[in-house]
Design a protein around this motif. Structure first.
Motif, PDB file in Angstrom:
ATOM      1  N   THR A 116       0.937  -1.039   0.052  1.00 36.11           N
ATOM      2  CA  THR A 116      -0.159  -0.080   0.054  1.00 36.11           C
ATOM      3  C   THR A 116       0.767   1.403  -0.149  1.00 36.11           C
ATOM      4  O   THR A 116       0.413   2.483  -0.144  1.00 36.11           O
ATOM      5  CB  THR A 116      -1.046  -0.026   1.225  1.00 36.11           C
ATOM      6  N   ALA A 117       2.190   1.050   0.157  1.00 36.37           N
ATOM      7  CA  ALA A 117       3.197   2.374   0.386  1.00 36.37           C
ATOM      8  C   ALA A 117       3.544   2.494  -1.302  1.00 36.37           C
ATOM      9  O   ALA A 117       4.610   3.341  -1.373  1.00 36.37           O
ATOM     10  CB  ALA A 117       4.058   2.021   1.279  1.00 36.37           C
ATOM     11  N   GLY A 118       3.296   1.551  -1.897  1.00 36.93           N
ATOM     12  CA  GLY A 118       3.828   1.503  -3.477  1.00 36.93           C
ATOM     13  C   GLY A 118       5.284   1.114  -3.559  1.00 36.93           C
ATOM     14  O   GLY A 118       5.886   1.273  -4.592  1.00 36.93           O
ATOM     15  N   VAL A 119       5.517   0.218  -2.348  1.00 43.81           N
ATOM     16  CA  VAL A 119       6.889  -0.163  -2.349  1.00 43.81           C
ATOM     17  C   VAL A 119       7.141  -1.822  -3.217  1.00 43.81           C
ATOM     18  O   VAL A 119       6.226  -2.464  -2.941  1.00 43.81           O
ATOM     19  CB  VAL A 119       7.525  -0.418  -1.169  1.00 43.81           C
ATOM     20  N   ARG A 120       7.821  -2.151  -4.179  1.00 43.46           N
ATOM     21  CA  ARG A 120       7.917  -3.455  -4.798  1.00 43.46           C
ATOM     22  C   ARG A 120       8.270  -4.657  -3.491  1.00 43.46           C
ATOM     23  O   ARG A 120       9.262  -4.470  -2.718  1.00 43.46           O
ATOM     24  CB  ARG A 120       9.205  -3.599  -5.754  1.00 43.46           C
ATOM     25  N   ARG A 121       7.383  -5.510  -3.560  1.00 46.82           N
ATOM     26  CA  ARG A 121       7.683  -6.798  -2.703  1.00 46.82           C
ATOM     27  C   ARG A 121       7.637  -8.064  -3.392  1.00 46.82           C
ATOM     28  O   ARG A 121       7.546  -9.196  -2.599  1.00 46.82           O
ATOM     29  CB  ARG A 121       6.423  -6.742  -1.674  1.00 46.82           C
ATOM     30  N   THR A 122       8.041  -8.141  -4.658  1.00 42.86           N
ATOM     31  CA  THR A 122       8.105  -9.239  -5.163  1.00 42.86           C
ATOM     32  C   THR A 122       9.354  -9.292  -6.219  1.00 42.86           C
ATOM     33  O   THR A 122       9.803  -8.348  -6.406  1.00 42.86           O
ATOM     34  CB  THR A 122       6.771  -9.636  -6.081  1.00 42.86           C
ATOM     35  N   GLU A 123       9.555 -10.424  -6.918  1.00 50.06           N
ATOM     36  CA  GLU A 123      10.559 -10.338  -8.100  1.00 50.06           C
ATOM     37  C   GLU A 123       9.889  -9.700  -9.204  1.00 50.06           C
ATOM     38  O   GLU A 123       8.697  -9.545  -9.245  1.00 50.06           O
ATOM     39  CB  GLU A 123      10.945 -11.908  -8.356  1.00 50.06           C
ATOM     40  N   LYS A 124      10.603  -9.271  -9.967  1.00 51.50           N
ATOM     41  CA  LYS A 124      10.021  -8.533 -11.130  1.00 51.50           C
ATOM     42  C   LYS A 124       9.553  -9.869 -12.384  1.00 51.50           C
ATOM     43  O   LYS A 124      10.132 -10.962 -12.264  1.00 51.50           O
ATOM     44  CB  LYS A 124      11.141  -7.682 -11.934  1.00 51.50           C
ATOM     45  N   GLY A 125       8.593  -9.658 -13.127  1.00 51.76           N
ATOM     46  CA  GLY A 125       8.182 -10.215 -14.259  1.00 51.76           C
ATOM     47  C   GLY A 125       7.484  -9.536 -15.263  1.00 51.76           C
ATOM     48  O   GLY A 125       7.904  -8.429 -15.580  1.00 51.76           O
ATOM     49  N   ASP A 126       6.946 -10.284 -16.329  1.00 52.12           N
ATOM     50  CA  ASP A 126       6.468  -9.617 -17.388  1.00 52.12           C
ATOM     51  C   ASP A 126       4.884  -9.393 -16.974  1.00 52.12           C
ATOM     52  O   ASP A 126       4.632  -9.439 -15.924  1.00 52.12           O
ATOM     53  CB  ASP A 126       6.380 -10.384 -18.627  1.00 52.12           C
ATOM     54  N   LYS A 127       4.267  -8.986 -18.093  1.00 54.40           N
ATOM     55  CA  LYS A 127       2.755  -8.684 -17.815  1.00 54.40           C
ATOM     56  C   LYS A 127       1.764  -9.839 -17.366  1.00 54.40           C
ATOM     57  O   LYS A 127       0.640  -9.672 -17.121  1.00 54.40           O
ATOM     58  CB  LYS A 127       2.298  -7.771 -19.147  1.00 54.40           C
ATOM     59  N   SER A 128       2.365 -11.137 -17.473  1.00 53.78           N
ATOM     60  CA  SER A 128       1.643 -12.071 -17.087  1.00 53.78           C
ATOM     61  C   SER A 128       1.719 -12.165 -15.445  1.00 53.78           C
ATOM     62  O   SER A 128       1.148 -13.047 -14.917  1.00 53.78           O
ATOM     63  CB  SER A 128       2.270 -13.416 -17.598  1.00 53.78           C
ATOM     64  N   LEU A 129       2.545 -11.419 -14.845  1.00 58.14           N
ATOM     65  CA  LEU A 129       2.784 -11.580 -13.382  1.00 58.14           C
ATOM     66  C   LEU A 129       1.347 -11.028 -12.690  1.00 58.14           C
ATOM     67  O   LEU A 129       0.686 -10.411 -13.186  1.00 58.14           O
ATOM     68  CB  LEU A 129       3.665 -10.516 -13.002  1.00 58.14           C
ATOM     69  N   ASN A 130       1.116 -12.015 -11.722  1.00 61.48           N
ATOM     70  CA  ASN A 130      -0.136 -12.076 -11.063  1.00 61.48           C
ATOM     71  C   ASN A 130      -0.081 -11.501  -9.757  1.00 61.48           C
ATOM     72  O   ASN A 130       0.573 -11.988  -9.062  1.00 61.48           O
ATOM     73  CB  ASN A 130      -1.039 -13.486 -11.144  1.00 61.48           C
ATOM     74  N   CYS A 131      -0.685 -10.481  -9.167  1.00 58.18           N
ATOM     75  CA  CYS A 131      -0.531  -9.840  -8.017  1.00 58.18           C
ATOM     76  C   CYS A 131      -2.057  -9.948  -7.452  1.00 58.18           C
ATOM     77  O   CYS A 131      -2.767  -9.059  -7.886  1.00 58.18           O
ATOM     78  CB  CYS A 131      -0.028  -8.232  -8.035  1.00 58.18           C
ATOM     79  N   SER A 132      -2.099 -10.890  -6.594  1.00 59.78           N
ATOM     80  CA  SER A 132      -3.594 -11.394  -6.248  1.00 59.78           C
ATOM     81  C   SER A 132      -4.272 -10.351  -5.193  1.00 59.78           C
ATOM     82  O   SER A 132      -5.470 -10.182  -5.210  1.00 59.78           O
ATOM     83  CB  SER A 132      -3.652 -12.633  -5.650  1.00 59.78           C
TER      84      SER A 132
END
Length: 306
Positions: A116-132
Protein backbone atom coordinates in the motif's frame (compact mmCIF):
# COMPACT_ATOMS: atom_id res chain seq x y z
CA UNK A 1 2.18 23.52 -29.44
CA UNK A 2 3.87 20.62 -27.69
CA UNK A 3 1.53 18.90 -25.16
CA UNK A 4 3.87 19.36 -22.20
CA UNK A 5 4.54 23.00 -23.06
CA UNK A 6 0.80 23.56 -23.32
CA UNK A 7 0.28 21.93 -19.93
CA UNK A 8 3.03 24.06 -18.41
CA UNK A 9 1.43 27.27 -19.74
CA UNK A 10 -1.96 26.10 -18.54
CA UNK A 11 -0.58 25.56 -15.04
CA UNK A 12 0.89 29.06 -14.97
CA UNK A 13 -2.35 30.67 -16.15
CA UNK A 14 -4.47 28.55 -13.83
CA UNK A 15 -2.19 29.35 -10.92
CA UNK A 16 -2.43 33.08 -11.56
CA UNK A 17 -6.21 32.90 -11.91
CA UNK A 18 -6.55 30.76 -8.77
CA UNK A 19 -4.43 33.17 -6.77
CA UNK A 20 -6.63 36.08 -7.82
CA UNK A 21 -9.76 34.17 -6.87
CA UNK A 22 -8.19 32.66 -3.74
CA UNK A 23 -8.98 29.23 -5.15
CA UNK A 24 -6.13 26.92 -4.19
CA UNK A 25 -5.63 23.45 -2.73
CA UNK A 26 -4.03 23.84 0.69
CA UNK A 27 -2.90 20.21 0.92
CA UNK A 28 -1.60 19.73 -2.63
CA UNK A 29 0.40 22.21 -4.70
CA UNK A 30 0.36 19.84 -7.69
CA UNK A 31 -3.19 20.77 -8.67
CA UNK A 32 -4.99 23.06 -11.10
CA UNK A 33 -7.87 24.89 -9.41
CA UNK A 34 -10.74 26.97 -10.78
CA UNK A 35 -13.94 28.52 -9.54
CA UNK A 36 -17.27 27.81 -11.17
CA UNK A 37 -20.08 30.30 -11.67
CA UNK A 38 -21.32 29.70 -8.14
CA UNK A 39 -17.94 30.47 -6.65
CA UNK A 40 -17.15 26.87 -5.74
CA UNK A 41 -13.47 25.96 -5.99
CA UNK A 42 -12.63 22.70 -7.75
CA UNK A 43 -9.09 21.34 -7.94
CA UNK A 44 -7.84 18.69 -10.36
CA UNK A 45 -4.59 16.76 -10.13
CA UNK A 46 -1.90 17.97 -12.52
CA UNK A 47 -1.96 16.00 -15.76
CA UNK A 48 -5.22 14.17 -15.05
CA UNK A 49 -8.95 14.64 -14.58
CA UNK A 50 -8.84 13.33 -11.01
CA UNK A 51 -10.66 15.64 -8.59
CA UNK A 52 -8.67 16.30 -5.42
CA UNK A 53 -10.16 16.54 -1.93
CA UNK A 54 -8.21 19.48 -0.56
CA UNK A 55 -9.49 18.99 2.99
CA UNK A 56 -7.15 16.03 3.50
CA UNK A 57 -3.88 14.52 2.24
CA UNK A 58 -3.74 13.34 -1.35
CA UNK A 59 -2.82 9.68 -1.75
CA UNK A 60 0.81 8.84 -2.40
CA UNK A 61 0.00 7.08 -5.67
CA UNK A 62 -1.69 10.17 -7.12
CA UNK A 63 1.15 12.39 -5.92
CA UNK A 64 3.66 10.15 -7.68
CA UNK A 65 1.66 10.46 -10.90
CA UNK A 66 1.61 14.24 -10.60
CA UNK A 67 5.35 14.26 -9.89
CA UNK A 68 5.93 12.32 -13.10
CA UNK A 69 4.13 14.99 -15.10
CA UNK A 70 6.25 17.71 -13.56
CA UNK A 71 9.46 15.77 -14.15
CA UNK A 72 8.55 15.30 -17.81
CA UNK A 73 8.01 19.04 -18.14
CA UNK A 74 11.49 19.64 -16.77
CA UNK A 75 12.94 16.92 -19.02
CA UNK A 76 14.52 15.41 -15.95
CA UNK A 77 14.98 11.65 -15.82
CA UNK A 78 17.56 11.14 -13.10
CA UNK A 79 16.94 9.37 -9.82
CA UNK A 80 14.06 10.78 -7.88
CA UNK A 81 13.56 9.95 -4.23
CA UNK A 82 13.54 6.34 -5.42
CA UNK A 83 10.95 4.50 -3.39
CA UNK A 84 11.32 1.23 -5.25
CA UNK A 85 15.00 0.52 -4.63
CA UNK A 86 16.55 -0.05 -8.08
CA UNK A 87 13.28 0.32 -9.98
CA UNK A 88 13.88 4.06 -10.21
CA UNK A 89 11.09 6.48 -11.01
CA UNK A 90 7.93 5.18 -12.65
CA UNK A 91 4.41 6.30 -13.40
CA UNK A 92 2.20 4.29 -11.01
CA UNK A 93 -1.21 2.84 -11.79
CA UNK A 94 -3.77 3.98 -9.22
CA UNK A 95 -7.26 2.78 -8.41
CA UNK A 96 -10.10 5.30 -8.69
CA UNK A 97 -9.88 5.68 -4.90
CA UNK A 98 -6.25 6.80 -5.25
CA UNK A 99 -4.55 3.73 -3.78
CA UNK A 100 -1.89 1.81 -5.66
CA UNK A 101 -2.93 -1.04 -7.91
CA UNK A 102 -1.36 -4.27 -6.68
CA UNK A 103 0.61 -4.71 -9.92
CA UNK A 104 2.83 -1.97 -11.31
CA UNK A 105 4.66 -1.95 -14.64
CA UNK A 106 7.22 0.34 -16.25
CA UNK A 107 7.63 1.48 -19.84
CA UNK A 108 9.53 -1.71 -20.72
CA UNK A 109 6.58 -3.92 -19.68
CA UNK A 110 8.47 -5.15 -16.64
CA UNK A 111 6.03 -5.64 -13.78
CA UNK A 112 6.11 -6.24 -10.02
CA UNK A 113 3.76 -6.33 -7.05
CA UNK A 114 3.65 -3.54 -4.47
CA UNK A 115 2.29 -2.87 -1.01
CA UNK A 116 0.00 0.00 0.00
CA UNK A 117 3.05 2.28 0.18
CA UNK A 118 3.92 1.57 -3.46
CA UNK A 119 7.05 -0.37 -2.53
CA UNK A 120 8.01 -3.43 -4.57
CA UNK A 121 7.61 -6.66 -2.61
CA UNK A 122 8.11 -9.36 -5.27
CA UNK A 123 10.51 -10.39 -7.96
CA UNK A 124 10.07 -8.65 -11.30
CA UNK A 125 8.24 -10.32 -14.15
CA UNK A 126 6.40 -9.55 -17.37
CA UNK A 127 2.75 -8.59 -17.83
CA UNK A 128 1.68 -12.14 -17.06
CA UNK A 129 2.70 -11.55 -13.42
CA UNK A 130 -0.30 -12.03 -11.12
CA UNK A 131 -0.61 -9.83 -8.03
CA UNK A 132 -3.64 -11.23 -6.28
CA UNK A 133 -3.89 -8.59 -3.54
CA UNK A 134 -2.56 -5.25 -2.38
CA UNK A 135 -0.69 -6.14 0.81
CA UNK A 136 -1.00 -3.56 3.56
CA UNK A 137 2.00 -1.78 5.04
CA UNK A 138 1.00 -1.96 8.68
CA UNK A 139 4.09 -0.46 10.35
CA UNK A 140 6.24 2.49 9.32
CA UNK A 141 9.41 3.42 11.19
CA UNK A 142 10.74 6.91 10.64
CA UNK A 143 14.35 7.28 11.80
CA UNK A 144 15.63 10.84 12.30
CA UNK A 145 18.86 12.44 13.42
CA UNK A 146 18.93 16.08 14.42
CA UNK A 147 21.87 18.44 14.05
CA UNK A 148 24.47 18.85 16.77
CA UNK A 149 23.54 20.97 19.74
CA UNK A 150 25.11 21.65 23.16
CA UNK A 151 22.69 19.42 25.07
CA UNK A 152 19.95 16.89 24.50
CA UNK A 153 16.29 17.75 24.35
CA UNK A 154 13.87 16.34 26.85
CA UNK A 155 12.54 13.06 25.48
CA UNK A 156 8.96 13.86 26.46
CA UNK A 157 9.20 17.32 24.88
CA UNK A 158 10.43 15.84 21.59
CA UNK A 159 7.65 13.25 21.62
CA UNK A 160 4.99 15.87 22.34
CA UNK A 161 6.25 18.21 19.61
CA UNK A 162 6.31 15.49 16.94
CA UNK A 163 2.99 14.03 18.06
CA UNK A 164 1.41 17.47 17.72
CA UNK A 165 2.99 17.85 14.27
CA UNK A 166 1.65 14.52 13.05
CA UNK A 167 -1.83 15.24 14.35
CA UNK A 168 -2.14 18.87 13.24
CA UNK A 169 -0.17 19.14 9.99
CA UNK A 170 -0.77 15.62 8.64
CA UNK A 171 -4.17 14.93 10.24
CA UNK A 172 -3.01 11.59 11.67
CA UNK A 173 -5.13 10.24 14.51
CA UNK A 174 -3.18 9.69 17.70
CA UNK A 175 -4.21 6.02 17.80
CA UNK A 176 -1.90 5.35 14.85
CA UNK A 177 1.15 6.84 16.60
CA UNK A 178 2.53 3.77 18.36
CA UNK A 179 5.59 5.42 19.89
CA UNK A 180 8.08 8.25 19.59
CA UNK A 181 11.46 7.48 21.12
CA UNK A 182 14.42 9.83 21.59
CA UNK A 183 18.02 8.86 22.18
CA UNK A 184 20.16 11.94 21.57
CA UNK A 185 20.57 12.75 18.71
CA UNK A 186 18.35 10.03 17.22
CA UNK A 187 14.57 9.95 17.03
CA UNK A 188 12.35 7.07 16.01
CA UNK A 189 8.69 7.50 15.14
CA UNK A 190 6.65 4.30 14.98
CA UNK A 191 3.35 4.37 13.10
CA UNK A 192 0.99 1.41 13.17
CA UNK A 193 -2.18 1.05 11.09
CA UNK A 194 -3.48 -2.47 10.56
CA UNK A 195 -6.65 -1.04 9.08
CA UNK A 196 -8.22 2.38 8.78
CA UNK A 197 -11.61 3.94 8.35
CA UNK A 198 -12.46 5.81 5.17
CA UNK A 199 -12.03 9.18 6.85
CA UNK A 200 -8.57 8.44 8.28
CA UNK A 201 -5.38 9.37 6.45
CA UNK A 202 -3.08 6.50 5.51
CA UNK A 203 0.25 6.26 7.33
CA UNK A 204 1.99 5.78 3.95
CA UNK A 205 0.63 9.14 2.80
CA UNK A 206 1.71 10.75 6.07
CA UNK A 207 5.23 9.37 5.67
CA UNK A 208 5.43 10.67 2.09
CA UNK A 209 4.28 14.17 3.04
CA UNK A 210 6.68 14.19 5.99
CA UNK A 211 9.56 13.03 3.79
CA UNK A 212 8.89 15.80 1.26
CA UNK A 213 8.73 18.35 4.07
CA UNK A 214 12.06 17.25 5.49
CA UNK A 215 13.62 17.47 2.02
CA UNK A 216 12.32 21.04 1.59
CA UNK A 217 9.99 20.01 -1.24
CA UNK A 218 6.69 20.33 0.58
CA UNK A 219 3.52 19.09 -1.11
CA UNK A 220 1.44 21.66 0.74
CA UNK A 221 0.44 24.68 -1.32
CA UNK A 222 2.22 27.10 0.98
CA UNK A 223 5.48 25.32 0.08
CA UNK A 224 6.95 26.79 3.23
CA UNK A 225 9.85 25.06 4.94
CA UNK A 226 8.88 22.74 7.77
CA UNK A 227 9.80 24.13 11.16
CA UNK A 228 9.58 22.05 14.31
CA UNK A 229 10.41 23.54 17.67
CA UNK A 230 10.87 21.90 21.05
CA UNK A 231 10.15 24.39 23.81
CA UNK A 232 11.19 27.22 21.51
CA UNK A 233 14.37 25.54 20.22
CA UNK A 234 14.51 24.45 16.57
CA UNK A 235 14.58 20.72 15.89
CA UNK A 236 16.76 20.66 12.78
CA UNK A 237 16.75 17.27 11.05
CA UNK A 238 19.86 16.31 9.07
CA UNK A 239 19.25 12.60 8.43
CA UNK A 240 16.12 10.66 7.56
CA UNK A 241 15.37 7.00 6.90
CA UNK A 242 11.93 5.45 6.49
CA UNK A 243 11.28 1.72 6.89
CA UNK A 244 8.10 0.03 5.66
CA UNK A 245 6.95 -3.21 7.28
CA UNK A 246 4.24 -5.27 5.55
CA UNK A 247 1.66 -7.39 7.30
CA UNK A 248 2.57 -10.36 5.07
CA UNK A 249 5.99 -11.74 4.07
CA UNK A 250 7.47 -10.57 0.76
CA UNK A 251 7.98 -12.87 -2.20
CA UNK A 252 11.70 -12.45 -2.84
CA UNK A 253 13.28 -15.89 -3.38
CA UNK A 254 11.22 -17.21 -0.51
CA UNK A 255 12.69 -20.73 -0.73
CA UNK A 256 16.05 -19.32 0.32
CA UNK A 257 14.82 -17.15 3.16
CA UNK A 258 15.43 -18.20 6.72
CA UNK A 259 12.32 -19.32 8.53
CA UNK A 260 12.04 -16.39 10.91
CA UNK A 261 12.09 -13.65 8.28
CA UNK A 262 8.44 -12.62 8.18
CA UNK A 263 8.56 -8.95 7.23
CA UNK A 264 9.83 -6.76 4.46
CA UNK A 265 11.73 -3.63 5.33
CA UNK A 266 12.29 -0.94 2.75
CA UNK A 267 14.27 2.17 3.54
CA UNK A 268 13.95 5.61 2.06
CA UNK A 269 16.90 7.83 2.89
CA UNK A 270 17.30 11.57 3.00
CA UNK A 271 19.71 11.38 0.09
CA UNK A 272 16.89 10.12 -2.09
CA UNK A 273 17.35 6.38 -2.59
CA UNK A 274 15.13 3.58 -1.37
CA UNK A 275 16.59 0.19 -0.61
CA UNK A 276 14.89 -3.12 0.02
CA UNK A 277 16.88 -4.87 2.71
CA UNK A 278 17.02 -8.19 4.57
CA UNK A 279 15.65 -10.13 1.63
CA UNK A 280 17.10 -9.16 -1.75
CA UNK A 281 20.67 -9.97 -0.78
CA UNK A 282 19.64 -13.60 -0.47
CA UNK A 283 18.57 -13.75 -4.11
CA UNK A 284 21.12 -15.10 -6.55
CA UNK A 285 19.72 -14.15 -9.93
CA UNK A 286 21.02 -13.11 -13.32
CA UNK A 287 20.15 -9.46 -12.63
CA UNK A 288 22.21 -9.42 -9.44
CA UNK A 289 24.92 -7.20 -10.93
CA UNK A 290 22.41 -4.55 -11.99
CA UNK A 291 20.75 -4.52 -8.59
CA UNK A 292 24.04 -4.11 -6.75
CA UNK A 293 25.24 -1.23 -8.91
CA UNK A 294 21.96 0.65 -8.67
CA UNK A 295 21.24 0.24 -4.98
CA UNK A 296 22.78 2.22 -2.16
CA UNK A 297 23.65 0.28 0.97
CA UNK A 298 21.68 1.06 4.08
CA UNK A 299 22.54 -0.51 7.41
CA UNK A 300 19.35 -1.49 9.18
CA UNK A 301 19.21 -0.39 12.82
CA UNK A 302 18.23 -2.90 15.47
CA UNK A 303 14.54 -2.16 15.36
CA UNK A 304 12.28 -3.89 17.82
CA UNK A 305 9.64 -5.21 15.49
CA UNK A 306 6.15 -5.80 16.83
Amino acid sequence: MEPLLGLCLALILAGASSALNNCTCATNKWTVCAQDGSGNCTCMLVGSNHKVDCSTLTSKCLLMKAKMVLLKEKHFWGHSWGLLDNDGIYNPDCEDSGIFKARQCNHTNTCWCVNTAGVRRTEKGDKSLNCSELVRTSWIYIELKHKKRPSAFSGSDVANALKHLLESRYQLHSKYIAAIKYDFPFIQIRLNQNQKSRCDVDIADVAYYFEKDIKNDSVFHSNSALTVSVNGDALDIEELQIYYVDEKPPVFCMRQLVANVSTVLTAVTLTGFGVTVLVTWLCMRKNKKTEITEMDEVRVPSLQLP
